[in-house]
Write an enzyme that holds these catalytic residues in place. Structure first.
Site, PDB file in Angstrom:
ATOM      1  N   GLY A  80       0.731  -1.332   0.072  1.00 26.56           N
ATOM      2  CA  GLY A  80       0.018  -0.042  -0.039  1.00 26.56           C
ATOM      3  C   GLY A  80       0.649   1.193   0.230  1.00 26.56           C
ATOM      4  O   GLY A  80       0.284   2.375  -0.141  1.00 26.56           O
ATOM      5  N   GLU A 119       3.942  -6.461   2.048  1.00 19.59           N
ATOM      6  CA  GLU A 119       3.520  -7.019   0.640  1.00 19.59           C
ATOM      7  C   GLU A 119       3.625  -6.059  -0.335  1.00 19.59           C
ATOM      8  O   GLU A 119       2.654  -5.533  -0.861  1.00 19.59           O
ATOM      9  CB  GLU A 119       2.239  -7.739   0.532  1.00 19.59           C
ATOM     10  CG  GLU A 119       2.371  -8.849   1.452  1.00 19.59           C
ATOM     11  CD  GLU A 119       0.629  -9.394   1.482  1.00 19.59           C
ATOM     12  OE1 GLU A 119      -0.172  -8.808   0.946  1.00 19.59           O
ATOM     13  OE2 GLU A 119       0.621 -10.583   1.625  1.00 19.59           O
ATOM     14  N   PRO A 120       4.466  -5.161  -0.379  1.00 20.80           N
ATOM     15  CA  PRO A 120       4.721  -4.060  -1.318  1.00 20.80           C
ATOM     16  C   PRO A 120       4.693  -4.427  -2.885  1.00 20.80           C
ATOM     17  O   PRO A 120       5.348  -5.499  -3.056  1.00 20.80           O
ATOM     18  CB  PRO A 120       5.922  -3.215  -1.113  1.00 20.80           C
ATOM     19  CG  PRO A 120       6.938  -4.263  -0.388  1.00 20.80           C
ATOM     20  CD  PRO A 120       6.035  -5.426   0.123  1.00 20.80           C
ATOM     21  N   GLY A 121       4.039  -3.615  -3.676  1.00 22.95           N
ATOM     22  CA  GLY A 121       4.093  -3.846  -5.111  1.00 22.95           C
ATOM     23  C   GLY A 121       4.504  -2.557  -5.599  1.00 22.95           C
ATOM     24  O   GLY A 121       5.595  -2.452  -6.186  1.00 22.95           O
ATOM     25  N   ARG A 122       3.670  -1.597  -5.684  1.00 21.81           N
ATOM     26  CA  ARG A 122       3.862  -0.278  -6.528  1.00 21.81           C
ATOM     27  C   ARG A 122       5.044   0.358  -6.149  1.00 21.81           C
ATOM     28  O   ARG A 122       5.808   0.838  -6.513  1.00 21.81           O
ATOM     29  CB  ARG A 122       2.646   0.641  -5.966  1.00 21.81           C
ATOM     30  CG  ARG A 122       2.582   1.759  -6.675  1.00 21.81           C
ATOM     31  CD  ARG A 122       1.637   2.802  -6.258  1.00 21.81           C
ATOM     32  NE  ARG A 122       0.277   2.354  -6.094  1.00 21.81           N
ATOM     33  CZ  ARG A 122      -0.683   2.404  -6.975  1.00 21.81           C
ATOM     34  NH1 ARG A 122      -0.596   2.853  -8.185  1.00 21.81           N
ATOM     35  NH2 ARG A 122      -2.054   1.655  -6.497  1.00 21.81           N
ATOM     36  N   ARG A 167      -4.922   3.082 -16.540  1.00 17.15           N
ATOM     37  CA  ARG A 167      -4.778   3.680 -15.269  1.00 17.15           C
ATOM     38  C   ARG A 167      -5.453   5.522 -15.385  1.00 17.15           C
ATOM     39  O   ARG A 167      -6.003   5.807 -14.344  1.00 17.15           O
ATOM     40  CB  ARG A 167      -3.407   3.761 -14.587  1.00 17.15           C
ATOM     41  CG  ARG A 167      -2.966   2.486 -14.078  1.00 17.15           C
ATOM     42  CD  ARG A 167      -1.917   2.412 -13.092  1.00 17.15           C
ATOM     43  NE  ARG A 167      -2.183   2.883 -11.822  1.00 17.15           N
ATOM     44  CZ  ARG A 167      -2.119   3.921 -11.237  1.00 17.15           C
ATOM     45  NH1 ARG A 167      -1.505   4.777 -11.891  1.00 17.15           N
ATOM     46  NH2 ARG A 167      -2.316   4.392  -9.985  1.00 17.15           N
ATOM     47  N   CYS A 197     -10.307   4.019 -29.415  1.00 15.81           N
ATOM     48  CA  CYS A 197     -11.447   4.673 -30.227  1.00 15.81           C
ATOM     49  C   CYS A 197     -12.307   5.113 -29.080  1.00 15.81           C
ATOM     50  O   CYS A 197     -13.485   4.781 -29.182  1.00 15.81           O
ATOM     51  CB  CYS A 197     -12.275   3.715 -31.077  1.00 15.81           C
ATOM     52  SG  CYS A 197     -11.087   2.836 -32.236  1.00 15.81           S
ATOM     53  N   GLU A 198     -12.010   5.838 -28.142  1.00 13.03           N
ATOM     54  CA  GLU A 198     -12.854   6.417 -27.266  1.00 13.03           C
ATOM     55  C   GLU A 198     -11.811   7.888 -26.437  1.00 13.03           C
ATOM     56  O   GLU A 198     -10.780   7.889 -26.486  1.00 13.03           O
ATOM     57  CB  GLU A 198     -13.181   5.698 -25.839  1.00 13.03           C
ATOM     58  CG  GLU A 198     -12.147   4.664 -25.431  1.00 13.03           C
ATOM     59  CD  GLU A 198     -12.726   3.671 -24.410  1.00 13.03           C
ATOM     60  OE1 GLU A 198     -13.259   4.127 -23.269  1.00 13.03           O
ATOM     61  OE2 GLU A 198     -12.698   2.663 -24.993  1.00 13.03           O
ATOM     62  N   TYR A 224       1.305  -1.674 -12.298  1.00 10.33           N
ATOM     63  CA  TYR A 224      -0.044  -1.770 -12.654  1.00 10.33           C
ATOM     64  C   TYR A 224      -0.335  -1.164 -14.087  1.00 10.33           C
ATOM     65  O   TYR A 224      -1.377  -0.652 -14.201  1.00 10.33           O
ATOM     66  CB  TYR A 224      -1.083  -1.047 -11.484  1.00 10.33           C
ATOM     67  CG  TYR A 224      -0.879  -1.680 -10.127  1.00 10.33           C
ATOM     68  CD1 TYR A 224      -1.323  -3.009  -9.985  1.00 10.33           C
ATOM     69  CD2 TYR A 224      -0.340  -0.988  -9.107  1.00 10.33           C
ATOM     70  CE1 TYR A 224      -1.391  -3.498  -8.760  1.00 10.33           C
ATOM     71  CE2 TYR A 224      -0.193  -1.456  -7.732  1.00 10.33           C
ATOM     72  CZ  TYR A 224      -0.591  -2.947  -7.476  1.00 10.33           C
ATOM     73  OH  TYR A 224      -0.587  -3.417  -6.491  1.00 10.33           O
TER      74      TYR A 224
HETATM   75  N1  LLP Z   1      -1.489  -7.108  -0.820  1.00  9.22           N
HETATM   76  C1  LLP Z   1      -2.823  -7.244  -1.218  1.00  9.22           C
HETATM   77  C2  LLP Z   1      -3.322  -8.384  -0.773  1.00  9.22           C
HETATM   78  C3  LLP Z   1      -3.053  -6.584  -2.404  1.00  9.22           C
HETATM   79  O1  LLP Z   1      -4.388  -6.642  -2.759  1.00  9.22           O
HETATM   80  C4  LLP Z   1      -2.270  -5.577  -2.831  1.00  9.22           C
HETATM   81  C5  LLP Z   1      -2.823  -4.704  -4.092  1.00  9.22           C
HETATM   82  C6  LLP Z   1      -1.008  -5.530  -2.409  1.00  9.22           C
HETATM   83  C7  LLP Z   1      -0.575  -6.271  -1.260  1.00  9.22           C
HETATM   84  C8  LLP Z   1       0.136  -4.599  -3.102  1.00  9.22           C
HETATM   85  O2  LLP Z   1      -0.102  -3.047  -3.019  1.00  9.22           O
HETATM   86  P1  LLP Z   1       0.681  -2.078  -3.355  1.00  9.22           P
HETATM   87  O3  LLP Z   1       1.918  -1.951  -2.436  1.00  9.22           O
HETATM   88  O4  LLP Z   1       0.960  -2.227  -4.696  1.00  9.22           O
HETATM   89  O5  LLP Z   1      -0.152  -0.530  -3.304  1.00  9.22           O
HETATM   90  N2  LLP Z   1      -4.461  -1.374 -10.117  1.00  9.22           N
HETATM   91  C9  LLP Z   1      -4.492  -0.573  -8.945  1.00  9.22           C
HETATM   92  C10 LLP Z   1      -3.752  -0.802  -7.660  1.00  9.22           C
HETATM   93  C11 LLP Z   1      -4.470  -2.056  -7.232  1.00  9.22           C
HETATM   94  C12 LLP Z   1      -3.619  -2.681  -5.613  1.00  9.22           C
HETATM   95  C13 LLP Z   1      -4.471  -4.187  -5.706  1.00  9.22           C
HETATM   96  N3  LLP Z   1      -4.098  -4.740  -4.319  1.00  9.22           N
HETATM   97  C14 LLP Z   1      -3.821   0.816  -9.400  1.00  9.22           C
HETATM   98  O6  LLP Z   1      -3.506   0.576 -10.758  1.00  9.22           O
HETATM   99  O7  LLP Z   1      -3.479   1.924  -8.903  1.00  9.22           O
END
Ligand code: LLP
Length: 439
Positions: A228, A270-273, A310, A341-342, A371
């Site tokens: 998050g 659990e970082p992604g972004r 996005r 086309c939008e 993402y």
């Molecule tokens: N753990 C769980 C259970 C999650 O659902 C997510 C993201 C993460 C970890 C990683 O979160 P992060 O660190 O990346 O914020 N498509 C959207 C973002 C959706 C996030 C979904 N879950 C966007 O493009 O902003």
């Protein structure tokens, strides 16, 4: 980027193209480790961006990976990632996905709803396997994170996890039956969160849940506090640093007296972004320059909505740079639009770019590591882009561009064959050259 000129990469691999700076990425992983320490379970959220090359890098660095589908699970397995270091998430896992997770020996499964324990039991019987993944319970904590409503995953109007009283009864049921090992609690409150205080609150909620149920968990209990952390998308945008993030979680743990109330626990994040967003950018080629109503002018590029939904989904805002005119004066405002086309296919409504920006120029959109590729589609029959990793002056293609044959392969009227049922190739090679530090 990574010692390679973006225009050269564009010429060599074509556009649209996702370019990932491997050194930046490794540096980010190392900074996470420095901020959280060797004992933390650093888990990359695969949904942000996943490909075989990245999974191998994560294995080398001793990270865990979270997956949310059979497809993501298959990808990490074929990349040779250690299955015990995989966490399976999902609020609607299928029986087939649960069965496969058991067959593959996945380390942890996060239980989203009370009936899922029965689903798992059935899946284990069908799989005929003795493997029992460790379980965590996903909590829908009573918090309201300040972020886009579409990426808020706790609080009113959300559908993930269980309210703490429901989760507590599930915990007692699992611990009482003794068939599965319940190892911890999980909260993921949402994405693109900028306020460190929210992370403290997440930690407090997790401790508050586990403490009265302490005997349901093993000696060391997992506190999986989700991902998050926000990433900056525009120059000068301020987001918490990794140290501030780690500190905020620590403050929550201290404030809730975690050590005294829980004894031994292990922090998982659990970082992604915040790992991948700023390691990647997208390259496009300008295909048209055109005057709109009034003084506005548009630059239309060869991608857009299909490779990056996005802006359309969340109103996301990006910087645009003209890689072909790096020294050009950013003297004019353009609407940078996609090829779909939008009218919503706008990559940037008002980008300042050199006034002589022209057809054939390469535009770069930084901050598109997360993402973007992961959410790309084949809308309008446009194949998904290729992915290139760059490092020390060398660019290597790690995902090839989708061809028209790829696009049409599932269309049975066009002669696409049905795949053999149940055929699952083995992992490509044992990529786990270094064992994970945290499991
Ligand atoms: N753990 C769980 C259970 C999650 O659902 C997510 C993201 C993460 C970890 C990683 O979160 P992060 O660190 O990346 O914020 N498509 C959207 C973002 C959706 C996030 C979904 N879950 C966007 O493009 O902003």
């Amino acid at each position: 980027m990574g010692g390679v000129a973006l225009t050269e990469i564009a010429a060599r691999f074509g556009t649209p193209l996702i370019v990932v700076d491997e050194s930046h990425l490794e540096d980010r992983l190392a900074r996470f480790r420095a901020a959280f320490g060797v004992d933390a379970g650093l888990t990359y959220a695969g949904k942000a961006f996943l490909c075989g090359a990245l999974v191998r890098l994560l294995a080398r660095e001793g990270w865990l990976v979270d997956v949310v589908s059979g497809g993501e699970l298959e990808l990490v397995r074929r990349a040779g990632f250690p299955m015990r270091d995989v966490i399976l998430h999902g609020n609607a896992k299928s029986a087939a996905e649960l069965k496969r997770a058991i067959e593959y020996g996945v380390g942890r499964i996060v239980i989203d709803h009370p009936d899922e324990v029965d689903d798992l039991r059935k899946a284990a019987t069908v799989a005929g396997s003795d493997h029992r993944p460790d379980l965590l319970l996903r909590l829908n904590a009573d918090l309201t994170p300040e972020t886009h409503e579409k990426v808020r995953t706790v609080g009113p109007g959300t559908h993930f996890g269980m309210a703490p009283p429901v989760a507590a009864s599930v915990a007692r049921r699992i611990a009482g039956a003794g068939e599965w090992r319940l190892v911890g609690a999980h909260i993921h409150a949402g994405s693109q969160i900028r306020d460190p205080a929210l992370f403290s609150r997440i930690a407090e909620e997790a401790v508050g849940f586990v403490a009265p149920l302490r005997l349901c968990f093993p000696e060391t209990v997992d506190l999986d506090l989700g991902g998050g952390l926000a990433a900056p998308y525009r120059a000068g945008e301020d987001v918490p640093t990794l140290r501030e993030y780690a500190k905020a979680l620590e403050v929550g743990l201290r404030r809730s007296d975690a050590e005294a109330r829980l004894g031994s626990y292990r922090l998982i994040v659990e970082p992604g972004r915040s790992v991948i967003a700023n390691a990647g950018l997208t390259l496009y080629t300008i295909h048209a320059r055109k005057r709109l109503d009034g003084a506005a002018e548009a630059l239309a590029v060869d991608g857009g909505l299909s490779d990056n939904p996005r802006p359309s989904l969340y109103g996301a805002s990006y910087e645009v740079l003209n890689a072909s005119r790096p020294r050009g004066e950013a003297g004019r405002t353009f609407r940078v639009v996609g090829r779909h086309c939008e009218s919503g296919d706008v990559i940037a409504p008002a980008a300042m770019l050199p006034g002589d920006s022209a057809v054939g120029d390469v535009l770069a959109i930084p901050g598109t590591g997360a993402y973007v590729f992961a959410m790309s589609s084949r809308y309008n029959g446009v194949g998904r882009p290729a992915v290139v990793f760059v490092r020390d002056g060398v660019a290597r293609k790690v995902v090839r561009r989708e061809t028209d044959d790829d696009l049409l392969a599932c269309d049975l009227a066009l002669g696409g064959p049905e795949p053999a049922r149940g055929a699952r190739p083995e992992p490509v090679s044992a990529a786990a050259t270094r064992p994970s530090r945290a499991r």
